[in-house]
Design an enzyme around this catalytic site. Structure first.
Site, PDB file in Angstrom:
ATOM      1  N   LEU A  37       2.790  -9.258  27.266  1.00  0.00           N
ATOM      2  CA  LEU A  37       2.897  -7.933  26.544  1.00  0.00           C
ATOM      3  C   LEU A  37       3.642  -7.182  27.514  1.00  0.00           C
ATOM      4  O   LEU A  37       3.036  -7.001  28.424  1.00  0.00           O
ATOM      5  CB  LEU A  37       1.846  -7.522  25.776  1.00  0.00           C
ATOM      6  N   ASP A  38       4.616  -6.213  27.120  1.00  0.00           N
ATOM      7  CA  ASP A  38       5.038  -5.237  28.132  1.00  0.00           C
ATOM      8  C   ASP A  38       4.087  -4.315  28.525  1.00  0.00           C
ATOM      9  O   ASP A  38       3.049  -4.123  27.583  1.00  0.00           O
ATOM     10  CB  ASP A  38       6.495  -4.644  27.449  1.00  0.00           C
ATOM     11  N   PRO A  39       4.231  -3.806  29.478  1.00  0.00           N
ATOM     12  CA  PRO A  39       3.035  -2.711  29.886  1.00  0.00           C
ATOM     13  C   PRO A  39       2.875  -1.577  28.956  1.00  0.00           C
ATOM     14  O   PRO A  39       1.684  -0.997  28.587  1.00  0.00           O
ATOM     15  CB  PRO A  39       3.697  -2.135  31.328  1.00  0.00           C
ATOM     16  N   ALA A  41       3.339  -2.028  25.790  1.00  0.00           N
ATOM     17  CA  ALA A  41       2.628  -2.496  24.640  1.00  0.00           C
ATOM     18  C   ALA A  41       1.094  -2.461  24.616  1.00  0.00           C
ATOM     19  O   ALA A  41       0.492  -2.677  25.771  1.00  0.00           O
ATOM     20  CB  ALA A  41       3.333  -3.658  24.145  1.00  0.00           C
TER      21      ALA A  41
END
Length: 304
Positions: A37-39, A41
């Site tokens: 997951l992107d930071p 998110a």
């Protein structure tokens, strides 16, 4: 510990940050995740512990569900609000217009991966090139959007929220940007919360703060789910003691001597294999040419 623990990832943590924290809390090094997951998110991040890490390569095609915030009227180099703003557009969209374009993004669609992504081009990650100010041509990739719903939209602020249920590999940032383009303006993702992944939902998740508290109490292991929970969508096959022993040792099982149902006797079909007392041994794959259920992946000790 062996199994799965579902973490509600906090904002500004990378998936690897979460793994590092959980390694310390669980007291073991062998921990993996089922997809980054992107930071920015938050949400469902299933972590694989111990023997469950053997499942990682078998989970790549699992569907995911998100609640995504978006902002129309501007674009950034990352396609989300964490990036550098590149352009703005004064065109205002109405809720009805957004509803009208969403069908174009449902079903099987094509996406061009963003430059700030982990996709590789000639052996290099795109985000590595992007950080150097280099943009390269990317090939379109097929993805599937099973559900795309506009939950809310404020016409004054040009911001809204989408529910997206999609195949693995779908970039929600790119979806927001493409919707903006279809509307004749720009679009960026302003927030992202993953609500379901690998068959788990937010209801199954524990926050990092709660994980720290449970670890201190010595009860964290109670939140670890069995490895089998990753594969509950697969048909189950209970075998005899002799068959269980053979399967544990890597031997295929004759379809004729098992109770594999006719509808599951398709080449490549994957089944959960259980011992006579119901313990999960691993996954078997139907091999019609050999007329057997071959070992796909074991999650028990050989011969044990």
């Amino acid at each position: 510990m062996n199994g799965v623990i579902v973490i509600d990832k906090p904002r500004d943590f990378t998936s690897f940050d979460v793994v590092a924290v959980m390694r310390r809390l669980c007291g073991q090094k062998k921990i993996g995740h089922t997809g980054t997951l992107d930071p920015m998110a938050t949400g469902v991040l299933p972590l694989l512990l111990g023997k469950a890490t053997r499942a990682a390569s078998l989970l790549d095609d699992t569907d995911k569900e998100y609640r995504a915030g978006f902002q129309l009227g501007c674009c950034t180099d990352t396609q989300d609000t964490t990036g550098k703003k590149l352009q703005e557009c004064g065109i205002k969209a109405q809720k009805a217009q957004i509803e009208a374009v969403l069908p174009y993004f449902r079903g099987n669609i094509w996406q061009i991966p963003p430059m700030y992504s982990a996709v590789q081009k000639n052996g290099q990650r795109l985000y590595t090139l992007a950080r150097q100010g280099i943009e390269v041509e990317r090939d379109k990739r097929p993805v599937t959007v099973y559900e795309l719903i506009l939950n809310e939209f404020d016409e004054n602020t040009q911001s809204g929220v989408l529910t997206v249920r999609c195949s693995a590999g779908t970039y929600i940032r790119t979806l927001c940007a493409d919707i903006g383009e279809k509307l004749g303006t720009f679009g960026v993702m302003s927030s992202l919360r993953r609500t379901r992944a690998a068959g788990f939902s937010l209801e199954d998740a524990v926050s990092l703060e709660d994980a720290k508290r449970l670890s201190g109490q010595g009860t964290l292991e109670e939140r670890v789910r069995p490895t089998e929970s990753l594969f509950l969508s697969r048909p189950a096959l209970r075998v005899t003691g002799a068959q269980a022993q053979r399967f544990r040792n890597g031997g295929g099982l004759s379809l004729e001597r098992t109770s594999v149902l006719p509808q599951n006797q398709k080449d490549g079909a994957v089944l959960r294999v259980l011992s006579p007392d119901g313990n999960f041994l691993g996954l078997g794959a139907v091999d019609m040419e050999k007329a057997e259920l071959s070992v796909l992946r074991l999650f028990c000790e050989a011969g044990g």
